[in-house]
Every structure is written in C-alpha cells, then in structure tokens.
Design an enzyme around this catalytic site. Structure first.
Site, PDB file in Angstrom:
ATOM      1  N   LEU A 177     -17.445  -4.321   2.500  1.00  0.00           N
ATOM      2  CA  LEU A 177     -18.656  -3.586   2.115  1.00  0.00           C
ATOM      3  C   LEU A 177     -19.003  -3.862   0.654  1.00  0.00           C
ATOM      4  CD1 LEU A 177     -17.671  -0.263   3.912  1.00  0.00           C
ATOM      5  CD2 LEU A 177     -19.451  -1.865   4.634  1.00  0.00           C
ATOM      6  N   TYR A 188       0.825  -1.218   0.000  1.00  0.00           N
ATOM      7  CA  TYR A 188       0.000   0.000   0.000  1.00  0.00           C
ATOM      8  C   TYR A 188       0.857   1.266   0.000  1.00  0.00           C
ATOM      9  CZ  TYR A 188      -3.572  -3.342   1.615  1.00  0.00           C
ATOM     10  OH  TYR A 188      -4.401  -4.420   1.763  1.00  0.00           O
ATOM     11  N   ASN A 191     -18.835   2.512  11.033  1.00  0.00           N
ATOM     12  CA  ASN A 191     -18.369   1.145  10.749  1.00  0.00           C
ATOM     13  C   ASN A 191     -17.902   0.405  12.010  1.00  0.00           C
ATOM     14  OD1 ASN A 191     -18.920   1.641   8.081  1.00  0.00           O
ATOM     15  ND2 ASN A 191     -16.786   1.966   7.470  1.00  0.00           N
ATOM     16  N   ILE A 198     -12.517  -5.469   7.794  1.00  0.00           N
ATOM     17  CA  ILE A 198     -11.620  -4.301   7.884  1.00  0.00           C
ATOM     18  C   ILE A 198     -12.053  -3.258   6.856  1.00  0.00           C
ATOM     19  CG2 ILE A 198      -9.579  -5.321   8.983  1.00  0.00           C
ATOM     20  CD1 ILE A 198      -8.497  -5.777   6.048  1.00  0.00           C
ATOM     21  N   ARG A 241     -18.314   7.903   8.437  1.00  0.00           N
ATOM     22  CA  ARG A 241     -18.376   6.485   8.062  1.00  0.00           C
ATOM     23  C   ARG A 241     -17.382   5.665   8.884  1.00  0.00           C
ATOM     24  NH1 ARG A 241     -19.630   9.057   3.263  1.00  0.00           N
ATOM     25  NH2 ARG A 241     -17.537   9.070   2.370  1.00  0.00           N
ATOM     26  N   LYS A 269     -12.576   0.013   4.790  1.00  0.00           N
ATOM     27  CA  LYS A 269     -11.769   1.235   4.607  1.00  0.00           C
ATOM     28  C   LYS A 269     -12.712   2.422   4.532  1.00  0.00           C
ATOM     29  CE  LYS A 269     -10.570   4.650   1.687  1.00  0.00           C
ATOM     30  NZ  LYS A 269     -11.496   5.454   0.830  1.00  0.00           N
ATOM     31  N   SER A 270     -12.389   3.467   5.258  1.00  0.00           N
ATOM     32  CA  SER A 270     -13.055   4.750   5.041  1.00  0.00           C
ATOM     33  C   SER A 270     -12.096   5.866   5.400  1.00  0.00           C
ATOM     34  CB  SER A 270     -14.340   4.880   5.863  1.00  0.00           C
ATOM     35  OG  SER A 270     -14.927   6.136   5.561  1.00  0.00           O
TER      36      SER A 270
HETATM   37  N1  LIG Z   1      -5.449  -8.710   1.344  1.00  0.00           N
HETATM   38  C1  LIG Z   1      -5.766  -8.187   0.181  1.00  0.00           C
HETATM   39  O1  LIG Z   1      -5.378  -8.675  -0.896  1.00  0.00           O
HETATM   40  C2  LIG Z   1      -6.617  -6.950   0.166  1.00  0.00           C
HETATM   41  C3  LIG Z   1      -7.185  -6.497  -1.043  1.00  0.00           C
HETATM   42  C4  LIG Z   1      -7.977  -5.346  -1.014  1.00  0.00           C
HETATM   43  C5  LIG Z   1      -8.182  -4.684   0.190  1.00  0.00           C
HETATM   44  N2  LIG Z   1      -7.587  -5.130   1.356  1.00  0.00           N
HETATM   45  C6  LIG Z   1      -7.790  -4.435   2.652  1.00  0.00           C
HETATM   46  O2  LIG Z   1      -9.171  -4.384   2.954  1.00  0.00           O
HETATM   47  C7  LIG Z   1      -9.566  -3.038   3.170  1.00  0.00           C
HETATM   48  C8  LIG Z   1     -11.013  -2.829   2.817  1.00  0.00           C
HETATM   49  O3  LIG Z   1     -11.288  -3.243   1.500  1.00  0.00           O
HETATM   50  P1  LIG Z   1     -11.709  -2.228   0.317  1.00  0.00           P
HETATM   51  O4  LIG Z   1     -11.155  -0.899   0.587  1.00  0.00           O
HETATM   52  O5  LIG Z   1     -11.360  -2.922  -0.956  1.00  0.00           O
HETATM   53  O6  LIG Z   1     -13.295  -2.216   0.366  1.00  0.00           O
HETATM   54  P2  LIG Z   1     -14.463  -1.819   1.365  1.00  0.00           P
HETATM   55  O7  LIG Z   1     -13.945  -1.562   2.722  1.00  0.00           O
HETATM   56  O8  LIG Z   1     -15.522  -2.855   1.168  1.00  0.00           O
HETATM   57  O9  LIG Z   1     -15.031  -0.488   0.731  1.00  0.00           O
HETATM   58  C9  LIG Z   1     -14.392   0.739   0.832  1.00  0.00           C
HETATM   59  C10 LIG Z   1     -15.259   1.765   0.130  1.00  0.00           C
HETATM   60  O10 LIG Z   1     -16.510   1.897   0.813  1.00  0.00           O
HETATM   61  C11 LIG Z   1     -16.705   3.256   1.233  1.00  0.00           C
HETATM   62  N3  LIG Z   1     -17.316   3.186   2.575  1.00  0.00           N
HETATM   63  C12 LIG Z   1     -16.706   2.967   3.759  1.00  0.00           C
HETATM   64  N4  LIG Z   1     -17.584   2.890   4.757  1.00  0.00           N
HETATM   65  C13 LIG Z   1     -18.814   3.068   4.197  1.00  0.00           C
HETATM   66  C14 LIG Z   1     -20.139   3.091   4.710  1.00  0.00           C
HETATM   67  N5  LIG Z   1     -20.373   2.889   6.015  1.00  0.00           N
HETATM   68  N6  LIG Z   1     -21.160   3.305   3.859  1.00  0.00           N
HETATM   69  C15 LIG Z   1     -20.922   3.488   2.527  1.00  0.00           C
HETATM   70  N7  LIG Z   1     -19.699   3.470   1.964  1.00  0.00           N
HETATM   71  C16 LIG Z   1     -18.641   3.253   2.800  1.00  0.00           C
HETATM   72  C17 LIG Z   1     -15.336   3.896   1.231  1.00  0.00           C
HETATM   73  O11 LIG Z   1     -15.407   5.263   0.910  1.00  0.00           O
HETATM   74  P3  LIG Z   1     -15.021   6.444   1.954  1.00  0.00           P
HETATM   75  O12 LIG Z   1     -13.547   6.325   2.249  1.00  0.00           O
HETATM   76  O13 LIG Z   1     -15.363   7.688   1.204  1.00  0.00           O
HETATM   77  O14 LIG Z   1     -15.874   6.235   3.170  1.00  0.00           O
HETATM   78  C18 LIG Z   1     -14.633   3.129   0.101  1.00  0.00           C
HETATM   79  O15 LIG Z   1     -14.955   3.703  -1.155  1.00  0.00           O
HETATM   80  C19 LIG Z   1      -8.563  -2.235   2.338  1.00  0.00           C
HETATM   81  O16 LIG Z   1      -8.518  -0.893   2.723  1.00  0.00           O
HETATM   82  C20 LIG Z   1      -7.292  -2.994   2.645  1.00  0.00           C
HETATM   83  O17 LIG Z   1      -6.782  -2.630   3.927  1.00  0.00           O
HETATM   84  C21 LIG Z   1      -6.830  -6.249   1.350  1.00  0.00           C
END
Ligand SMILES: NC(=O)c1ccc[n+]([C@@H]2O[C@H](COP(=O)([O-])OP(=O)(O)OC[C@H]3O[C@@H](n4cnc5c(N)ncnc54)[C@H](OP(=O)(O)O)[C@@H]3O)[C@@H](O)[C@H]2O)c1
Length: 274
Positions: free
Chosen positions: A189, A51, A240, A228, A236, A230-231
C-alpha cells in the site's frame, strides 16, 4: 465470500494471491489481527523470526485447519549456513505451533556476510525433507537470484520485495518471470508514501466505487504480484481481501504504473543488520 484465488508455485504448491502482513504487530495484536483475518477467510499469513510475533500468530492459527492456511516465515542472517535453515525452521515451527511451513524465506541476502548460497542449500534440503512446502527469498536483487541459480541450479519459488505503484520494480519482475519466481509485495500500500491519497489513485477509486487501498492492491494482483497488506483494523482487513471482483482497465493500470519513482526511495533492505 468466495475462496481466495491461488497461484501455483514452481514446485507445485498453491499460494493464495493475497495475504495478511503482520509486521510490526506484537504477539497480542498479531493474534487479534490474524484471528480476524482467518475469520474473514484470509488463507495466507506472513510473519518472520524478526517480527517477534510468531507466538501470537501461532495462537490464532490454532483455531483454523492447518491445511487451509498458507503460513510464511523468514529467518535472520545468523542462520546463513547449510545447517542454519533447519534450526531456523525448528525455532519458527515451535513458536508457531506447526509441523511444517508452507513457505520459508531468507529474509535478506546480507551480501556483506556472503553466505546466502549456503542458506539456500539448507532451504533446498528442508524442502526435500518435507518440512517446508515451498522455499524462497526476500529482498534479493537479480544478481543475488542469479547466483543462487548458477550455484545450485534451483531458483526460489517466491521473492518478496518492496513493491507498489510508487516502486514498480518492472525489470526485477521481468527477471522473476523469466525464472518462474512469483513476486510477493511488501509495503504493497506504499507505507510511508502518499500513494493512497494521490489524485490518480483517488480518481480511479472513485470511478470503481472502491477504496484507494483496493485499487492499489488490484493493480498488483492484475500483474500477478501477491500483496501482503498489513492491517490491524477489521474493516481494512476485510477490504484488502475483496480485490478480485473488479478489474482495472489497461489505461488505469498504466496511469498507476506511471507513479513509479514518486515515493520515498525504497529501504535498502539487503543491508539489514538482522
Ligand atoms: N520482507 C521484508 O523485508 C518486509 C519488510 C517490511 C514489511 N514486510 C511484510 O509486508 C507486510 C506489509 O508491509 P507494510 O506493513 O510495510 O506496509 P503496507 O501493508 O503497505 O501498509 C500498512 C499500513 O497501511 C494501513 N492500511 C492497511 N490497509 C489499509 C487500507 N485498505 N487503506 C488505508 N490504509 C491501510 C495499515 O494501518 P492499519 O493497521 O491501521 O489498517 C498500516 O499502517 C508487513 O506487515 C510484513 O509482513 C516484509
């Protein structure tokens, strides 16, 4: 606000049952988001070598007592050797400004290079040396996990995989449970899908007076999955974490699980080039 509940990992470390994801935030944005999260009493922060934000995450961590925060990082495929995880640990720990990590993960199995068992041996040694409190994997399928267990006798404590109601991974979760592996959910999410606006999620959210995001995160925590989300938005980030003071009914849990397969196909993340 009460403390975040924890789950005890197989080697005895307590891990918070929800955390903050930090991808794709850069150093400055990660510092802001993590500072906000810590202020709002998050106790688990997820980052990774890949990252490129460990420096920013580390700046935010300096303001919190080290033993109050569960810090996770992950390393790239170039460290898949017996000695590699030690070097990966040293690089991450330096950037983060910490002396130990709570959890270090092999980010992807990268089966094409076929050295993840060596990396696993390196992680076991790091845990024995007390430099990491817990060790695990990410994006490992049951066949990869079984190989680690067969070859080393040691199962990961955590496997972090893409998981949400549109991709429930029921059989993978069952495998994890049989082997004492805690399932952690990335994209909890349903990022990239229309999960949060789906009528089923919206109706359940309305019935509980909660947001769609909270309903989805509660679906995960009610089946012992650690999300986990991300926001980078304060409201938010706060919402969360507030997912332990209401319960979904069995029929609501089942309706959400019935969304399985309705999202985009998951990323074939074990093919990552990193
Ligand atoms: N191990 C791996 O290979 C891998 C791969 C991908 C991700 N990850 C980890 O997993 C974490 C989370 O996954 P992700 O970022 O892909 O997806 P996610 O957490 O499912 O979705 C993040 C998105 O949702 C929005 N959001 C956050 N809370 C919300 C809520 N309560 N209501 C509506 N929208 C909301 C965020 O925008 P805002 O910021 O504007 O709130 C962002 O655009 C990553 O940050 C990373 O640390 C790991």
């Amino acid at each position: 606000m009460s403390q975040v509940p924890t789950v005890t990992l197989s080697h005895g470390t307590a891990m918070p049952r929800v955390g903050l994801g930090t991808s794709p935030l850069n150093d400055a944005d990660a510092e802001r988001a993590v500072s906000t999260a810590l202020e709002l009493r998050y106790r688990l922060i997820d980052t990774a070598e890949n990252y490129r934000n460990e420096v920013g995450v580390g700046r935010a961590l300096r303001n919190a007592p080290r033993d109050q925060v569960f810090v996770t990082s992950k390393f790239n495929k170039r460290w898949h050797s017996v000695d590699g995880p030690r070097q990966a640990f040293e690089a991450s720990a330096e950037k983060l400004g910490v002396e130990y990590l709570d959890l270090l993960l092999i980010h992807w199995p990268n089966p094409e290079q076929d050295r993840y068992v060596d990396a696993w041996q390196g992680l076991i040694a790091l845990r024995e040396a007390g430099l990491v409190r817990a060790i695990g994997t990410s994006n490992f399928k049951p066949t990869h996990l079984q190989r680690l267990i067969d070859d080393t006798g040691v199962a990961p404590e955590v496997n972090q995989v893409q998981l949400s109601p549109v991709w429930t991974k029921a059989s993978e979760r069952a495998f994890h449970e049989r082997h004492g592996i805690v399932t952690e959910a990335w994209s909890p999410l349903g990022k990239g899908t229309d999960l949060l606006s789906h009528a089923t999620v919206q109706e359940i959210a309305k019935a509980h007076g909660r947001s769609a995001g909270q309903v989805v995160l509660r679906w995960e925590t009610q089946q012992n999955v650690v999300p986990i989300p991300k926001s980078a938005n304060r409201e938010r980030i706060a919402e969360n974490l507030a997912v332990f003071d209401f319960d979904l009914t069995d029929s609501e849990l089942a309706s959400l699980a019935a969304l399985d397969g309705t999202g985009r196909p998951p990323a074939d993340s074990d093919r990552s080039g990193h």
